[in-house]
Design an enzyme around this catalytic site. Structure first.
Site, PDB file in Angstrom:
ATOM      1  N   GLY A  16      50.900  48.650  41.990  1.00  0.00           N
ATOM      2  CA  GLY A  16      50.144  48.258  40.812  1.00  0.00           C
ATOM      3  C   GLY A  16      48.688  48.664  40.900  1.00  0.00           C
ATOM      4  N   LYS A  38      45.235  44.843  48.674  1.00  0.00           N
ATOM      5  CA  LYS A  38      44.442  45.183  47.493  1.00  0.00           C
ATOM      6  C   LYS A  38      43.229  45.991  47.967  1.00  0.00           C
ATOM      7  CE  LYS A  38      44.135  42.175  44.273  1.00  0.00           C
ATOM      8  NZ  LYS A  38      43.779  40.978  43.480  1.00  0.00           N
ATOM      9  N   ASP A 132      40.019  34.415  34.849  1.00  0.00           N
ATOM     10  CA  ASP A 132      40.811  35.521  34.299  1.00  0.00           C
ATOM     11  C   ASP A 132      42.293  35.140  34.280  1.00  0.00           C
ATOM     12  OD1 ASP A 132      41.221  37.996  33.168  1.00  0.00           O
ATOM     13  OD2 ASP A 132      41.338  39.053  35.081  1.00  0.00           O
TER      14      ASP A 132
END
Length: 593
Positions: A16, A38, A132
C-alpha cells in the site's frame, strides 16, 4: 536481492501507499514473524517537519496497547530513510468492505463501531487524537476484528505541547467542521469522523459529496445530511439517533467523549433505549446561502468570544448579526480558496484512458503513465476462473473515457481461480445425495453432471466413480462428474439367497465371498479379545438368513487385541499372584497398598 531494514526486516512485497509513506509487508528475521514496515517517501526525507511528524507517530502509538489498535514494534533509520515497524494485520481496509458490501446491517455496523470507538477511547485517554479517522485507516480481519491504524497525524495533547495549526490534513469526506474551518482538532473531531463512517456503513454513501474538496468542506459546515433511514429504511431508529448526534456540527450537540458514544452503542446492542434528545441542527443561514445558490445550509459553530463580558446587554438585532457576519467571512475565505482550486482544476488538460484490462500491473502502469495518468495504489484482488492470476480483470474509469490528466485509475486484479482439495465420495459406497452435500460443504460450486452405470456390487443411486479424483486440486467452480450406480443389469442375478457364513474369516476374504454372491459389504469395527484383529466377528443378516442379491450387508470386523493379548494378560496376573504368595508378610501388605 530483497531490501533489508535494520539488518533484520526483509521486505517481502509492497502492500500500500499513502500521502506520506509507502507500506511494505516484511519478515522479522530475528523473531521470525511477519510485520508491516511504513517507509517515509523520498520527497519528504529532507523535510524536517515531516520527519518530526513521522517519528511522533511511532512515539504516540507505541504508548498505546489495545486489541483494536495496530501495535508499533520498532522505529529506525536506514541511511536517509525513516521507517516504522508495525503489527501486520491480515485483512482488508474498511473502505474496501464498504465498496463491496455496504449497506451493512445495524448489528454488523454496531459490532464494528464498538471496536473502533473502544480504540479511539483508549487513544483519547492517553491524550492522543487521531485526526484522520476514515475507513482507509481501519483494517478488518476475516473474522470481523477491527484495528485502527495510521496515526500519521496523531498529536499528543497536553497543556505543554499543544500549538495551534491551520493545516487541514486527511480525507475531506470525513473532515470535522472545526477542521474544515482550520481550527484545532480535539477528541470530538475524531467522534465526528467516526460518525461519518457509521453513516456510510448503513447507507453505502457518505453524507457529503461534491466535485471538489472545497465544495465538500463547505457542506460539512453548512448542509444538513439526509437521515440514514431515508436512504435505508432498515436502519434502526435508535442507532440513527446515535449517528446524527455523532455528526452534529455543533460541539454542544455532539458526543463529548468516545466513552459516552460507546455507552450508547452498548445500550443499543443490549436492547436498552438511549436517553438523549434527537439532533436536528437549526438552519440560521438558510436564506443567505440559498440566495447565493448554495442550497439548504446549517449555521456554522459560533466562535467563542474571549473578551471580558460587559454588563450592558446587547440588543436582539446585534445577537443575530455577529454569527451571520462571522459565517459570511469564513465562507468568503473558503470560496476564495475554492476559486483558486477550481481555476487550477479547469486549467488541467484531459486525456483518454487506455485499455489495461488483461495486462499485468507493471504494464498497466506504463500505459497509464504514457497517457498522463496513474495507477491507484489500492489494488483490489478477486478470484476469477477466466482471467489468469496477476492480470487485470476490470478498470475504472473504463477504456476510452476522457478524464483530467493526473487522475488515478482503479483496477481489479485476478487471483486466478479459487481452488481446493476435492473430497473422496467413492469410499464405503456413498449415496448420491450425501456425495453432493459433501462436495458443496467443501466449497465446490461447479455444475455437477451425473452419469449412470450398472453395477452388481454397488447399490442403486450410490457413487461408483468421480471426476476429479479424490484429493485433486480443483477450481471451486470447476465442472464435476459423478458416475452413479443403477444397480445390477438385467443379466445379473438378483434373486434371494441365503446369507453366506463369513464369520471368523479375514475381512478381505469375507468381502470377496459376499461380492461373488452379488452382495454389497459395509464394514464396521469393534474391539475383541476373542477374535483376532481384521477377522469377522458377526454379520447382519446372520449366516443362513434370506437376503436379496444387490443389497447391502454389514460385517463387523475385530479391531483386536485378540485372544493372544487376553492370554498374556492372564499369564501376567498369575505370575504376579505367584510372586506375592512367596513374599514376606510386610512386603505383601506394601504391594497390596
Amino acid at each position: 536481492m530483497s531490501k533489508i531494514f535494520g539488518g533484520r526486516y526483509e521486505v517481502l512485497e509492497r502492500i500500500g501507499a499513502g500521502g506520506m509513506a509507502i507500506v511494505y509487508k516484511a519478515k522479522d528475521q530475528l523473531l521470525n514473524r511477519v510485520v508491516t514496515i511504513k517507509v517515509l517517501r523520498e520527497q519528504f526525507a529532507t523535510d524536517d517537519d515531516f520527519i518530526r511528524r513521522f517519528r511522533r507517530e511511532a512515539q504516540a502509538v507505541a504508548s498505546l496497547s489495545h486489541p483494536n489498535i495496530v501495535s508499533v514494534y520498532d522505529v529506525g533509520k536506514e541511511g536517509d530513510t525513516e521507517y516504522i515497524v508495525m503489527e501486520y494485520v491480515e485483512g482488508r481496509n474498511l473502505k474496501e468492505i464498504i465498496r463491496e458490501y455496504a449497506p451493512l446491517s445495524t448489528d454488523q455496523t454496531i459490532n464494528l463501531a464498538r471496536q473502533i470507538t473502544s480504540a479511539i477511547q483508549n487513544a483519547h485517554e492517553h491524550h492522543i487524537i487521531h485526526r484522520d479517522i476514515k475507513p482507509h485507516n481501519i483494517l478488518v480481519t476475516a473474522d470481523g476484528h477491527a484495528k485502527v491504524t495510521d496515526f500519521g497525524i496523531a498529536r499528543a495533547v497536553s497543556s505543554a505541547t499543544v500549538t495551534h495549526t491551520g493545516d487541514i490534513i486527511g480525507s475531506v469526506h470525513y473532515l470535522s467542521p472545526e477542521q474544515a474551518k482550520g481550527l484545532q482538532s480535539n477528541e470530538q473531531s475524531d467522534i465526528y469522523s467516526l460518525g461519518i463512517i457509521l453513516y456510510e456503513l448503513v447507507t453505502g454513501r457518505v453524507p457529503y459529496d461534491g466535485e471538489t474538496p472545497i465544495s465538500i468542506a463547505l457542506k460539512h459546515l453548512q448542509e444538513q445530511p439526509t437521515l440514514p433511514s431515508k436512504l435505508n429504511p432498515r436502519v434502526d431508529k435508535e442507532f440513527e439517533r446515535v449517528i446524527m448526534r455523532a455528526i452534529a456540527k455543533s460541539s454542544e450537540q455532539r458526543y463529548a467523549s468516545a466513552k459516552e458514544l460507546l455507552e450508547d452503542l452498548n445500550h443499543i446492542q443490549a436492547g436498552r433505549p438511549i436517553n438523549h434528545p434527537e439532533v436536528f441542527p437549526v438552519d440560521d443561514l438558510e436564506a443567505t446561502m440559498t440566495h447565493h445558490g448554495m442550497g439548504k445550509v446549517l449555521a456554522p459553530v459560533s466562535v467563542r468570544d474571549e473578551e471580558p463580558k460587559s454588563d450592558l446587554k446587547p440588543t436582539k438585532k446585534k445577537k443575530k448579526r455577529w454569527p451571520l457576519i462571522t459565517a459570511i467571512i469564513v465562507i468568503l475565505l473558503l470560496l476564495t480558496g475554492g476559486g483558486i482550486a477550481l481555476r487550477n482544476y479547469l486549467l488541467v488538460g484531459t486525456t483518454k484512458v487506455p485499455n489495461v484490462v488483461g495486462q499485468t500491473l507493471p504494464t498497466a502502469g506504463t500505459y497509464l503513465k504514457s497517457a498522463g495518468l496513474a495507477l491507484n495504489p489500492e489494488v483490489k484482488k478477486e478470484f476469477d476462473d477466466k482471467v489468469e492470476n496477476g492480470l487485470i480483470i476490470s478498470q475504472d474509469p473504463a477504456a476510452d473515457t476522457v478524464v483530467k490528466v493526473g487522475r488515478e485509475i482503479q483496477v481489479v486484479v485476478s487471483k486466478g481461480p479459487d481452488t481446493g482439495t476435492f473430497p473422496d465420495v467413492t469410499t464405503s459406497p456413498m449415496s448420491k445425495a450425501d456425495a453432493v452435500n459433501m462436495i458443496q460443504n467443501d466449497g465446490f460450486k461447479g455444475k455437477i453432471t451425473f452419469a449412470t452405470q450398472s453395477n452388481p456390487t454397488i447399490p442403486k443411486d450410490y457413487v461408483i466413480q468421480q471426476n476429479p479424483a479424490p484429493s485433486a486440486t480443483w477450481p471451486k467452480s470447476g465442472p464435476i462428474t459423478l458416475t452413479i450406480s443403477s444397480g445390477p443389469d438385467n443379466g445379473s442375478s438378483s434373486g434371494t439367497i441365503n446369507m453366506p457364513n463369513v464369520i471368523n474369516k479375514s475381512s478381505a476374504d469375507a468381502k470377496t465371498i459376499l461380492q461373488q454372491n452379488n452382495l454389497v459389504p459395509l464394514v464396521e469395527t469393534q474391539d475383541s479379545t476373542t477374535i483376532p484383529a481384521d477377522f469377522v466377528i458377526s454379520t447382519s443378516p446372520n449366516p443362513g438368513e434370506a437376503v436379496q442379491q444387490g443389497s447391502q450387508v454389514t460385517i463387523v470386523v475385530s479391531r483386536g487385541p485378540g485372544p493372544l493379548a487376553l492370554n498374556i494378560k492372564k499369564d501376567v496376573s498369575a505370575l504376579v499372584a505367584q510372586i506375592i504368595s512367596v513374599m514376606p508378610r510386610d512386603d505383601k501388605d506394601y504391594v497390596k497398598h
